[in-house]
Design a protein around this motif. Structure first.
Motif, PDB file in Angstrom:
ATOM      1  N   SER A 166      -5.794   2.547   1.046  1.00  0.00           N
ATOM      2  CA  SER A 166      -4.745   1.878   1.806  1.00  0.00           C
ATOM      3  C   SER A 166      -5.364   1.023   2.899  1.00  0.00           C
ATOM      4  CB  SER A 166      -3.791   2.925   2.405  1.00  0.00           C
ATOM      5  OG  SER A 166      -2.689   2.289   2.995  1.00  0.00           O
TER       6      SER A 166
ATOM      7  N   ALA B 105       5.803   4.576   0.752  1.00  0.00           N
ATOM      8  CA  ALA B 105       6.376   5.848   1.197  1.00  0.00           C
ATOM      9  C   ALA B 105       7.542   5.641   2.159  1.00  0.00           C
ATOM     10  CB  ALA B 105       5.293   6.707   1.850  1.00  0.00           C
ATOM     11  N   VAL B 106       7.434   4.641   3.029  1.00  0.00           N
ATOM     12  CA  VAL B 106       8.505   4.354   3.978  1.00  0.00           C
ATOM     13  C   VAL B 106       9.663   3.639   3.285  1.00  0.00           C
ATOM     14  CG1 VAL B 106       9.097   3.008   6.044  1.00  0.00           C
ATOM     15  CG2 VAL B 106       6.989   4.348   5.992  1.00  0.00           C
TER      16      VAL B 106
ATOM     17  N   ASP C   4       0.844  -1.197   0.000  1.00  0.00           N
ATOM     18  CA  ASP C   4       0.000   0.000   0.000  1.00  0.00           C
ATOM     19  C   ASP C   4       0.876   1.243   0.000  1.00  0.00           C
ATOM     20  OD1 ASP C   4       0.764   0.488   2.714  1.00  0.00           O
ATOM     21  OD2 ASP C   4      -0.913  -0.717   3.428  1.00  0.00           O
TER      22      ASP C   4
ATOM     23  N   SER D  58       1.374   3.551   2.206  1.00  0.00           N
ATOM     24  CA  SER D  58       2.167   3.774   3.417  1.00  0.00           C
ATOM     25  C   SER D  58       3.457   2.975   3.366  1.00  0.00           C
ATOM     26  CB  SER D  58       1.366   3.389   4.667  1.00  0.00           C
ATOM     27  OG  SER D  58       0.239   4.208   4.787  1.00  0.00           O
ATOM     28  N   GLU D  59       3.365   1.720   2.965  1.00  0.00           N
ATOM     29  CA  GLU D  59       4.551   0.878   2.848  1.00  0.00           C
ATOM     30  C   GLU D  59       5.511   1.449   1.804  1.00  0.00           C
ATOM     31  OE1 GLU D  59       5.535  -3.293   0.830  1.00  0.00           O
ATOM     32  OE2 GLU D  59       4.059  -3.492   2.450  1.00  0.00           O
TER      33      GLU D  59
END
Length: 116
Positions: free
Chosen positions: A89, A55-56, A50, A52-53
């Motif tokens: 997400s 972006a990190v 997703d 969030s994953e």
């Protein structure tokens, strides 16, 4: 690539898609169930569950996905009227394919929400 991921299989060429934009790291193709006159999915070619994953793990690639969204919007003629970019997400958001993807929607006034 994960063998059970629909979008990884599209990237691998195992499942056909109507591609509208491609770079070395991203792929954009028409949604098979469009919610607007223009409804294109933009994905990174490598698997991330997703946004969030992604972006990190790889902020640079996240930026390239957004740049691909802008290129799709321009290529589809959405610059003047505007467009919407949506990332779902997780299961509560309505995410159905767990490979990060952006929805680029436009071609008509969308109002405050996109309806099913």
């Amino acid at each position: 690539m994960t063998n059970d991921c629909l979008f990884c299989r599209i990237v691998a060429g195992e499942i056909p898609a109507t591609v509208v934009h491609e770079t070395d790291e991203t792929l954009a193709f028409r949604d098979i169930g469009p919610k607007a006159p223009v409804h294109v999915l933009v994905i990174p070619k490598v698997h991330h569950t997703d946004v969030s994953e992604l972006a990190v793990a790889d902020p640079g690639l996240a930026g390239k996905v957004l740049a691909a969204c802008a290129a799709v919007a321009a290529g589809e003629g959405l610059g003047e009227g505007g467009f919407r970019v949506i990332f779902n997400s997780g299961p509560h958001s309505g995410q159905e394919v767990f490979h990060v993807h952006a929805h680029v929607l436009g071609g008509k006034p969308l109002g405050p929400m996109v309806s099913a």
